[in-house]
Scaffold this motif. Structure first.
Motif, PDB file in Angstrom:
ATOM      1  N   VAL A   1      11.031  -6.105  -8.117  1.00 22.07           N
ATOM      2  CA  VAL A   1      12.496  -6.166  -8.175  1.00 22.07           C
ATOM      3  C   VAL A   1      13.082  -6.364  -6.786  1.00 22.07           C
ATOM      4  O   VAL A   1      14.051  -7.117  -6.598  1.00 22.07           O
ATOM      5  N   PHE A   2      12.509  -5.703  -5.795  1.00 20.82           N
ATOM      6  CA  PHE A   2      12.999  -5.846  -4.426  1.00 20.82           C
ATOM      7  C   PHE A   2      12.853  -7.292  -3.942  1.00 20.82           C
ATOM      8  O   PHE A   2      13.798  -7.876  -3.381  1.00 20.82           O
ATOM      9  N   LEU A   3      11.682  -7.892  -4.147  1.00 17.88           N
ATOM     10  CA  LEU A   3      11.476  -9.273  -3.721  1.00 17.88           C
ATOM     11  C   LEU A   3      12.371 -10.227  -4.509  1.00 17.88           C
ATOM     12  O   LEU A   3      12.906 -11.201  -3.947  1.00 17.88           O
ATOM     13  N   LEU A   4      12.553  -9.965  -5.806  1.00 14.49           N
ATOM     14  CA  LEU A   4      13.442 -10.815  -6.600  1.00 14.49           C
ATOM     15  C   LEU A   4      14.880 -10.719  -6.106  1.00 14.49           C
ATOM     16  O   LEU A   4      15.597 -11.730  -6.043  1.00 14.49           O
ATOM     17  N   ALA A   5      15.315  -9.506  -5.733  1.00 13.45           N
ATOM     18  CA  ALA A   5      16.674  -9.336  -5.205  1.00 13.45           C
ATOM     19  C   ALA A   5      16.855 -10.110  -3.903  1.00 13.45           C
ATOM     20  O   ALA A   5      17.917 -10.706  -3.669  1.00 13.45           O
ATOM     21  N   VAL A   6      15.842 -10.102  -3.055  1.00 19.38           N
ATOM     22  CA  VAL A   6      15.929 -10.867  -1.806  1.00 19.38           C
ATOM     23  C   VAL A   6      16.066 -12.358  -2.105  1.00 19.38           C
ATOM     24  O   VAL A   6      16.848 -13.076  -1.463  1.00 19.38           O
ATOM     25  N   ALA A   7      15.320 -12.847  -3.087  1.00 25.24           N
ATOM     26  CA  ALA A   7      15.333 -14.283  -3.388  1.00 25.24           C
ATOM     27  C   ALA A   7      16.661 -14.737  -3.983  1.00 25.24           C
ATOM     28  O   ALA A   7      17.157 -15.825  -3.667  1.00 25.24           O
ATOM     29  N   VAL A   8      17.280 -13.937  -4.840  1.00 24.21           N
ATOM     30  CA  VAL A   8      18.471 -14.391  -5.576  1.00 24.21           C
ATOM     31  C   VAL A   8      19.768 -13.909  -4.943  1.00 24.21           C
ATOM     32  O   VAL A   8      20.846 -14.249  -5.454  1.00 24.21           O
TER      33      VAL A   8
ATOM     34  N   ASP B   1       0.833  -1.202   0.000  1.00 27.13           N
ATOM     35  CA  ASP B   1       0.000   0.000   0.000  1.00 27.13           C
ATOM     36  C   ASP B   1       0.865   1.248   0.000  1.00 27.13           C
ATOM     37  O   ASP B   1       0.565   2.239  -0.677  1.00 27.13           O
ATOM     38  N   GLY B   2       1.962   1.234   0.765  1.00 30.49           N
ATOM     39  CA  GLY B   2       2.843   2.390   0.816  1.00 30.49           C
ATOM     40  C   GLY B   2       3.506   2.681  -0.512  1.00 30.49           C
ATOM     41  O   GLY B   2       3.694   3.855  -0.881  1.00 30.49           O
ATOM     42  N   ALA B   3       3.864   1.639  -1.266  1.00 34.03           N
ATOM     43  CA  ALA B   3       4.464   1.866  -2.579  1.00 34.03           C
ATOM     44  C   ALA B   3       3.510   2.586  -3.518  1.00 34.03           C
ATOM     45  O   ALA B   3       3.933   3.430  -4.331  1.00 34.03           O
ATOM     46  N   LEU B   4       2.225   2.294  -3.416  1.00 40.02           N
ATOM     47  CA  LEU B   4       1.240   2.978  -4.260  1.00 40.02           C
ATOM     48  C   LEU B   4       1.061   4.437  -3.849  1.00 40.02           C
ATOM     49  O   LEU B   4       0.841   5.307  -4.696  1.00 40.02           O
ATOM     50  N   ARG B   5       1.182   4.728  -2.556  1.00 41.94           N
ATOM     51  CA  ARG B   5       0.924   6.085  -2.077  1.00 41.94           C
ATOM     52  C   ARG B   5       2.077   7.047  -2.386  1.00 41.94           C
ATOM     53  O   ARG B   5       1.873   8.264  -2.346  1.00 41.94           O
TER      54      ARG B   5
ATOM     55  N   GLY C   1      17.246   7.127   2.236  1.00 38.70           N
ATOM     56  CA  GLY C   1      17.439   6.337   3.446  1.00 38.70           C
ATOM     57  C   GLY C   1      18.303   5.103   3.246  1.00 38.70           C
ATOM     58  O   GLY C   1      19.261   4.883   3.999  1.00 38.70           O
ATOM     59  N   PRO C   2      18.035   4.260   2.236  1.00 36.38           N
ATOM     60  CA  PRO C   2      18.892   3.083   2.035  1.00 36.38           C
ATOM     61  C   PRO C   2      20.346   3.431   1.746  1.00 36.38           C
ATOM     62  O   PRO C   2      21.260   2.729   2.201  1.00 36.38           O
TER      63      PRO C   2
ATOM     64  N   VAL D   1      16.260  -3.239   4.809  1.00 37.61           N
ATOM     65  CA  VAL D   1      15.313  -3.066   5.909  1.00 37.61           C
ATOM     66  C   VAL D   1      14.779  -1.632   5.940  1.00 37.61           C
ATOM     67  O   VAL D   1      13.583  -1.395   6.153  1.00 37.61           O
ATOM     68  N   VAL D   2      15.665  -0.652   5.715  1.00 36.14           N
ATOM     69  CA  VAL D   2      15.228   0.752   5.691  1.00 36.14           C
ATOM     70  C   VAL D   2      14.267   0.993   4.535  1.00 36.14           C
ATOM     71  O   VAL D   2      13.247   1.683   4.673  1.00 36.14           O
ATOM     72  N   PHE D   3      14.572   0.417   3.369  1.00 37.65           N
ATOM     73  CA  PHE D   3      13.688   0.573   2.211  1.00 37.65           C
ATOM     74  C   PHE D   3      12.313  -0.021   2.500  1.00 37.65           C
ATOM     75  O   PHE D   3      11.276   0.612   2.243  1.00 37.65           O
ATOM     76  N   TYR D   4      12.297  -1.240   3.048  1.00 40.08           N
ATOM     77  CA  TYR D   4      11.024  -1.870   3.384  1.00 40.08           C
ATOM     78  C   TYR D   4      10.289  -1.061   4.446  1.00 40.08           C
ATOM     79  O   TYR D   4       9.065  -0.860   4.361  1.00 40.08           O
ATOM     80  N   GLY D   5      11.016  -0.583   5.462  1.00 39.72           N
ATOM     81  CA  GLY D   5      10.377   0.192   6.520  1.00 39.72           C
ATOM     82  C   GLY D   5       9.792   1.495   6.020  1.00 39.72           C
ATOM     83  O   GLY D   5       8.729   1.933   6.491  1.00 39.72           O
ATOM     84  N   ALA D   6      10.468   2.137   5.055  1.00 36.47           N
ATOM     85  CA  ALA D   6       9.934   3.377   4.501  1.00 36.47           C
ATOM     86  C   ALA D   6       8.632   3.120   3.743  1.00 36.47           C
ATOM     87  O   ALA D   6       7.655   3.872   3.872  1.00 36.47           O
ATOM     88  N   LEU D   7       8.601   2.050   2.944  1.00 37.88           N
ATOM     89  CA  LEU D   7       7.363   1.713   2.233  1.00 37.88           C
ATOM     90  C   LEU D   7       6.263   1.341   3.220  1.00 37.88           C
ATOM     91  O   LEU D   7       5.102   1.734   3.055  1.00 37.88           O
TER      92      LEU D   7
END
Length: 537
Positions: free
Chosen positions: A337-344, A305-309, A416-417, A379-385
Motif C-alpha cells: 500500500v505504501f509503494l502504491l500510494a507513492v506511485a499514484v 526486513d524491518g516490516a517483518l520484524r 512518528g508519521p 520519509v519517517v515511516f520508511y525510515g522507521a521500517l
C-alpha cells in the motif's frame, strides 16, 4: 602570370562536410539548435539524474566484464584457488568463480567492487530524485515521468536483490532462506511461488533462475526506462523555480553534466579501489543447514526486513483449512500500500486540486505545507521500517533488550508519521510568515539607528527584484466548488473532493498583493529616512 588557386580541402574536412550535409548531420544540427534554445535550471537538486546515469553506465560496463568470469551454477565443486583458508573446501561453482575473480584475475576485485558500489548508490540517487520531484511539485506536468522514475526505483531494487543472491555465500544464502520462508507463508500460492523461484527444494536452482533476470531483464528495463524518461523530458518545457532564468541546455548544462558524470564515475572507481565491500571469502560458502548470525540485507531492502520484524508474535489463524499467517500478510500489505500510494500520489493531487495554470514552475516546499507534510511523514515511516531491519544490531551494540527496541520501532512506525505531519505543517507556515516579512519589510542590514524619540531601530533593505518571486509565497489555487448535477444531486465523490481540497489548502498564506508590498516598502523607507536624518543631526 600565375593563376590563383583555391586551396584544396583536406580529407577530414571533406568527410566533416559530407557528414554535416547528410540527413543524420542535419538532424543532429537541429537537435543541437533546439537544446541551445532550451534553458534549464542549475539548481543542485537537478543533478541527481546525472549521478544515476553514471551509476547505470558503471553497472553495465562492469557487469559485462563480470559475465566472462562468473559461473551461474549451483553445482558443487572443490575450491583450489589462491585463497588458502578455503583451499580444498566444497562450494558451488558460483562461489568459486567469485573467489577466482577476486584473487586470481588482475583487476577482478576492483571491477567487482565497483559494480557493487554502483548498485548501492543507484537506488539512493533515484530516491533523492523522487523526493525532489515530490517536494517541488515537478510531477504536475510530468505524471508519466513520475511513474517512469518510480519504475526505475523498483527495477533498481530488483536488480540489486538478484545480484545480492548470486555470490552464493553464507550471507546471501541466509537472505534466500528468509525469502523462501516469506513465499511459503503466503496462503494458497506460497508453495507454488517457492517452486517457481527455486525450482525445487531449497536452494534448488535459484542461481540459474536469477542470473538471466540480473543480466538481461534488469538491464533492458533500466535502459528502456531511462530512454523513455529522456524522451518525455525532451518533449516538455523544463521546470524552473519562479524568477529563475537558467542556462542553455547546450553547451552550458551539457558540459556541466559531463563533468559531473566523470567525477561520479571516478569516485566510484576510487571507492572500489580503497574500500572493501561484500567480502564473501570471510562469510564462506552457502550451506543449507547453517545461517549467518546478524545477517543484514543491502540497505535499500532493509525496510522490507524491518516490516517483518515489527509484527507481534502469534498473528495467525486457521480458515478454510489453511493457516493464514498475518506475520507475513500484514507486512506485505502495508509495504504494498505504501509503494502504491507513492506511485499514484500525483494523480490523487491532480484530482483534489485540479489543473493549474503555471504547472511549469516549481514550488518551494514551505509553500505547499500539506504536500510537504505528507512527504515528511512518508520519509519517517520508511525510515522507521528501515531502522527496524537492524533492531538486533541496535540491541547488541547498545546493550538494550531486543523487545524494547522492537517496541520502540513499533511506536515510531505508528506515531512518528502523524507527529511529523503536524509538525511539518507548522514549520512550513512559520517559514511562509518569515518570507512574507522579508517581502514586505526587506532584510536586516545590521545597521542600528536611533529615532528622535530615543527608540532604536534596524535599517532594512528591500529584497532585490529577482528574489521577490521566490518570496511571494504560495500560488493562488482556485477553490473546489461542489455543484449539483442536472437532477439537483450532489455526488458523494464531489463532496469528498471538496473536503479534501479544503484540508489540503490549509496553512497557506495568500500571495501578497503588489500594492501592499509597495505600500509597506514605502512606509519602511520613510521611517528609515527619518531615522537617518535623526542620526545625522
Amino acid at each position: 602570370m600565375r593563376a590563383d588557386r583555391r586551396p584544396r580541402r583536406s580529407l577530414t574536412e571533406s568527410i566533416a562536410g559530407a557528414a554535416r550535409e547528410s540527413g543524420a548531420g542535419r538532424r543532429l544540427a537541429a537537435a543541437r539548435a533546439e537544446l541551445a534554445g532550451r534553458r534549464v535550471s542549475l539548481h543542485w537538486s537537478n543533478l541527481f539524474g546525472v549521478v544515476a546515469l553514471a551509476c547505470v553506465v558503471v553497472l553495465i560496463v562492469t557487469g559485462l566484464l563480470l559475465m566472462f568470469w562468473y559461473a551461474p551454477s549451483s553445482q558443487r565443486v572443490t575450491y583450489a584457488g589462491s585463497y588458502a583458508p578455503l583451499a580444498g573446501q566444497e562450494a558451488s561453482a558460483a562461489f568459486v568463480s567469485i573467489l577466482h575473480t577476486s584473487f586470481d584475475i588482475p583487476g577482478g576485485l576492483l571491477v567487482r567492487q565497483a559494480h557493487h558500489w554502483a548498485a548501492l548508490l543507484l537506488p539512493a540517487t533515484i530516491m533523492v530524485q523522487l523526493a525532489v520531484t515530490f517536494f517541488t511539485g515537478a510531477f504536475r506536468r510530468r505524471r508519466g515521468s513520475w511513474l517512469v522514475l518510480f519504475g526505475l526505483l523498483i527495477v533498481a531494487l530488483a536488480g540489486g536483490w538478484s545480484g545480492y543472491a548470486l555470490p552464493d555465500d553464507m550471507l546471501s544464502g541466509t537472505g534466500l532462506r528468509i525469502f523462501q520462508g516469506i513465499l511459503l507463508g503466503i496462503p494458497v500460492v506460497g508453495t507454488w511461488l517457492s517452486w517457481l523461484f527455486f525450482g525445487g527444494e531449497f536452494p534448488g536452482r535459484i542461481i540459474e533462475n536469477l542470473y538471466p533476470v540480473h543480466i538481461a531483464v534488469v538491464p533492458a528495463l533500466l535502459i528502456g526506462l531511462l530512454w523513455l524518461r529522456a524522451r518525455l523530458a525532451s518533449r516538455q518545457e523544463p521546470t524552473r523555480y519562479p524568477g529563475e532564468v537558467g542556462v542553455p541546455a547546450y553547451p552550458n548544462a551539457a558540459v556541466r553534466a559531463g563533468g559531473l558524470f566523470a567525477i561520479v564515475t571516478g569516485l566510484l572507481v576510487l571507492v572500489a579501489a580503497t574500500v572493501t565491500i561484500a567480502p564473501v571469502w570471510l562469510f564462506g560458502p552457502s550451506s543449507t543447514g547453517d545461517a549467518s548470525a546478524g545477517s543484514q540485507p543491502d540497505w535499500y531492502t532493509g525496510f522490507l526486513d524491518g516490516a517483518l520484524r515489527l509484527v507481534p508474535p502469534g498473528w495467525e489463524f486457521v480458515w478454510l483449512g489453511r493457516t493464514w499467517t498475518l506475520a507475513i500478510l500484514v507486512p506485505l500489505a502495508v509495504v504494498g500500500v505504501f509503494l502504491l500510494a507513492v506511485a499514484v500520489y500525483p494523480f490523487f493531487e491532480q484530482w483534489v486540486r485540479g489543473p493549474g495554470t503555471d504547472d511549469a514552475l516549481l514550488d518551494r516546499p514551505r509553500n505547499e505545507p500539506t504536500r510537504t507534510a505528507l512527504g515528511v511523514a512518508g520519509v519517517v515511516f520508511y525510515g522507521a521500517l528501515w531502522g527496524a531491519g537492524s533492531a538486533d544490531l541496535v540491541a547488541t551494540h547498545f546493550s538494550i533488550g531486543l523487545e524494547s527496541v522492537v517496541h520502540a520501532f513499533q511506536g515510531l512506525v505508528v506515531l512518528g508519521p502523524v507527529a511529523a505531519f503536524f509538525l511539518t505543517r507548522r514549520v512550513c507556515l512559520a517559514l511562509q510568515k518569515k518570507d512574507r516579512g522579508l517581502l514586505l519589510h526587506g532584510y536586516e542590514t545590521g545597521r542600528i539607528v536611533r529615532l528622535p524619540g530615543g527608540e532604536y531601530v534596524e535599517v532594512h533593505a528591500p529584497v532585490p527584484a529577482d528574489g521577490r518571486l521566490q518570496l511571494a509565497g504560495p500560488r493562488t489555487v482556485p477553490s473546489v466548488v461542489v455543484r449539483p448535477d442536472q437532477l439537483g444531486r450532489v455526488h458523494t465523490w464531489d463532496r469528498l473532493r471538496a473536503r479534501l481540497a479544503r484540508a489540503y489548502l490549509e496553512d497557506r498564506l495568500e500571495p501578497a498583493a503588489p500594492g501592499r508590498i509597495g505600500a509597506a516598502a514605502e512606509r519602511d523607507r520613510a521611517d528609515e529616512a527619518t531615522a537617518e536624518r535623526a542620526g545625522a543631526a
